[in-house]
Scaffold this active site. Sequence first.
Site, PDB file in Angstrom:
ATOM      1  N   GLU A   1      49.211 -33.612  21.702  1.00 35.01           N
ATOM      2  CA  GLU A   1      49.166 -32.240  21.262  1.00 35.01           C
ATOM      3  C   GLU A   1      47.827 -31.603  21.781  1.00 35.01           C
ATOM      4  O   GLU A   1      47.174 -30.676  21.462  1.00 35.01           O
ATOM      5  CB  GLU A   1      49.285 -31.905  20.060  1.00 35.01           C
TER       6      GLU A   1
ATOM      7  N   HIS B   1      43.703 -28.744  14.588  1.00 32.49           N
ATOM      8  CA  HIS B   1      45.222 -28.848  14.513  1.00 32.49           C
ATOM      9  C   HIS B   1      45.497 -29.666  13.380  1.00 32.49           C
ATOM     10  O   HIS B   1      45.275 -30.917  13.131  1.00 32.49           O
ATOM     11  CB  HIS B   1      46.118 -29.250  15.968  1.00 32.49           C
TER      12      HIS B   1
ATOM     13  N   HIS C   1      48.686 -30.437   9.805  1.00 28.75           N
ATOM     14  CA  HIS C   1      50.155 -29.943   9.148  1.00 28.75           C
ATOM     15  C   HIS C   1      49.829 -29.894   7.632  1.00 28.75           C
ATOM     16  O   HIS C   1      50.756 -30.295   6.859  1.00 28.75           O
ATOM     17  CB  HIS C   1      51.003 -31.020   9.408  1.00 28.75           C
TER      18      HIS C   1
ATOM     19  N   HIS D   1      55.867 -26.567  11.661  1.00 29.89           N
ATOM     20  CA  HIS D   1      54.926 -27.587  12.481  1.00 29.89           C
ATOM     21  C   HIS D   1      53.548 -27.591  11.613  1.00 29.89           C
ATOM     22  O   HIS D   1      53.474 -28.801  10.919  1.00 29.89           O
ATOM     23  CB  HIS D   1      54.831 -27.217  13.581  1.00 29.89           C
TER      24      HIS D   1
HETATM   25 MN    MN Z   1      51.217 -31.435  15.321  1.00 29.82          MN
END
Ligand code: MN
Length: 273
Positions: free
Chosen positions: A114, A133, A135, A203
């Site tokens: 990603e 990034h 979660h 996500h």
């Molecule tokens: Mn991810």
Amino acid sequence: MNSSILRTRCSFLTTTVAVLLGFAGPAAIAQNAPVSVGPADPELILDLIAANRTLASYGIVDAYGHVSVRHNLDPNRFLMAGARAPALVTEADIIEYTLDGVPIDLNGRSQYSERFIHAEIYKIRPDVSSVVHNHSPSVIPFGISSVPIKPVYHMSSFIGEGLPIYDIRDESGMTDMLVNNAEKGSALATQLGDRTAVLMRGHGVAVTGESIPFAVARSIYLEINASIQLQAIGLGGSVSYLDPEEARRVLESGENRGYDRPWELWRRDALAQ
Ligand code: MN
């Protein structure tokens, strides 16, 4: 078709394909491959390592999730660890990337699929120099519910009047939910727009900052804000959020003094590990 015409056509095709690929021998390959813009500032590398470990110790990332920073020598390059649990990241894991998500020297290391989240945000947001990034668990409900995330206290003024939600289905249909190519990264960056963060439906979230301390602190305080907001909603009464004007004034006053105070603490603790 006789064999001589066939041979001619095959030869033409081979030449055309070779030209299209820019293939003219090993020298041309070496020229086309991106080269490093030079070693990054060692203090920036330490900041990036500290960011990885801090996000892990606050539970914002576990074995998944990542943080990047623009290269100090070239805004068209960024630095990010190879695919590894952030708590374990060391200097040897840091890879230089182009804004197309192409590694300069992989040297046997594996990559985060990603990385395009980072690359595509850097492309359209020159004001952003660090991206996280993650979660983080309390943020997820606000990416799947019709109840919007809003700033509940002064430490989360960067939420402003709310955050956009990127739904991968809108552009890409049925997927494995990963933003694992430039097209998906670009759609996410577009949805981010000029905001500080974008929620990702089902996500997680992508969080931006003008520097590593901003991206790390916003990731931590976004998780805390989401947790507090869930608790306040759970109490059952009406909830008072920051007025957009209050949020704006906090931002104008320097957004918690640039997070200098927590960053000094977090960096020291992280690098002592
Ligand atoms: Mn991810």
